[in-house]
Design an enzyme around this catalytic site. Structure first.
Site, short mmCIF file in Angstrom:
data_model
loop_
_atom_site.label_atom_id
_atom_site.label_comp_id
_atom_site.label_asym_id
_atom_site.label_seq_id
_atom_site.Cartn_x
_atom_site.Cartn_y
_atom_site.Cartn_z
N ASP A 167 -45.11 36.14 64.12
CA ASP A 167 -44.12 37.21 64.08
C ASP A 167 -43.42 37.34 65.43
O ASP A 167 -43.86 36.79 66.44
CB ASP A 167 -44.72 38.53 63.59
CG ASP A 167 -45.52 39.28 64.64
OD1 ASP A 167 -45.71 38.76 65.75
OD2 ASP A 167 -45.94 40.40 64.34
N ASN A 175 -34.96 46.12 67.90
CA ASN A 175 -34.23 47.02 67.01
C ASN A 175 -33.76 48.27 67.75
O ASN A 175 -32.62 48.73 67.58
CB ASN A 175 -35.11 47.42 65.82
CG ASN A 175 -35.12 46.37 64.73
OD1 ASN A 175 -34.17 45.61 64.57
ND2 ASN A 175 -36.21 46.32 63.97
N GLU A 210 -40.98 41.51 60.42
CA GLU A 210 -40.68 40.39 61.33
C GLU A 210 -41.76 39.31 61.28
O GLU A 210 -41.87 38.47 62.16
CB GLU A 210 -40.53 40.91 62.76
CG GLU A 210 -41.80 41.41 63.41
CD GLU A 210 -42.15 42.86 63.11
OE1 GLU A 210 -42.88 43.45 63.90
OE2 GLU A 210 -41.69 43.39 62.07
#
Length: 290
Positions: A167, A175, A210
């Site tokens: 990930d 973000n 993710e």
């Protein structure tokens, strides 16, 4: 019922020549009369497109039959074909039904129902069900289905199978700093770079958020570690929508015949957590402990 008001294409034919047709036939082929069609072709079979999933008549193999007699006698009077018009500009998929014309020997009534739109809608629904809408790779649901086949292949052929879970490091910060829209772009960019370097036999799955999963058939743990390291370096150096480098932490394990799916995933996840704990942007591996 008048065949000329039918939406389906309807013809009477012995398979070698067409005796009659309806308006839907002329509309599809963009002609004003049957003779206009017969000037170039004797049978609609000549306009069937050879594709794996559709019926295509092999005259050499079935030399004692016409295409309609073959469908009627060997396929219960039904088949699906891909067919184009005279100009080759209107490729459609038709569900064909063949019935014997009792009033005339060796002639059949053939009905062609255009199912192109239905198939397209079905394909769209399957894509929604099986693929991640953002990245276009397999979703978790589809992985569960495909992994069953992976287990069967492993059991039958004893091929080593490895799992890579990875990930994006600090994705929440990406973000928060750049926006969720930019975060989505990073996810797509990562999938693109990884997708260019996997084999056709590999399964590439968006596991959630993710987090991603790779299933590598015929690959031992050592090889899977090398693959992970290659992807780690590719991702770290890829061009992305953010100014800083994108990095990932990887966990690698190998399928064992005693594994359940949940055990295998848990072990890959534990290996990935080791990479996170050791400072991120690295590869860790775990084998099944007896």
């Amino acid at each position: 019922e008048n065949i000329h008001i039918q939406e389906n294409i309807i013809i009477t034919t012995n398979g070698r020549e067409i005796e009659s047709c309806n308006q839907a036939f002329m509309k599809f082929f963009e002609i004003s009369s049957l003779n206009e069609f017969l000037f170039e072709f004797n049978s609609i079979k000549e306009l069937f497109i050879k594709k794996d999933t559709y019926f295509y008549f092999d005259e050499i193999k079935y030399r004692n039959q016409t295409w309609v007699s073959h469908v009627y006698e060997n396929l219960n009077g039904k088949c699906t074909v891909c067919m184009t018009n005279l100009k080759g500009s209107n490729e459609k998929v038709f569900k064909i039904t063949v019935n014997l014309l009792e009033s005339k020997k060796d002639y059949y009534v053939v009905s062609l129902n255009d199912i192109t739109d239905v198939l397209e809608q079905t394909t769209k629904l399957k894509k929604i069900a099986n693929y991640d809408s953002l990245t276009g790779i397999y979703n978790r649901k589809r992985f569960d289905e495909l992994f069953e086949q992976t287990v069967i292949n492993f059991s039958n052929n004893q091929l080593e199978t490895s799992i890579i879970m990875f990930d994006i490091d600090n994705f929440k910060r990406i973000n928060d700093t750049y926006s969720h829209q930019i975060g989505d772009e990073v996810l797509k960019e990562l999938v693109t770079i990884v997708g260019k370097h996997i084999r056709k036999s590999d399964l590439f799955v968006r596991w959630g958020g993710e987090e991603f999963l790779l299933v590598l058939a015929n690959t031992n743990l050592e090889s899977a570690q090398r693959v992970s390291e290659k992807f780690r370096a590719l991702i770290e150096t890829m061009e992305s929508s953010i100014e800083e480098a994108v990095t990932c932490s990887f966990g690698v394990t190998m399928f064992d015949k005693e594994d359940t799916l949940s055990q295998l995933i848990a072990r890959a996840d534990e290996a990935m957590y080791q990479s996170k704990s050791a400072g991120r942007n690295r590869v860790s591996a775990l084998l099944r402990s007896e």
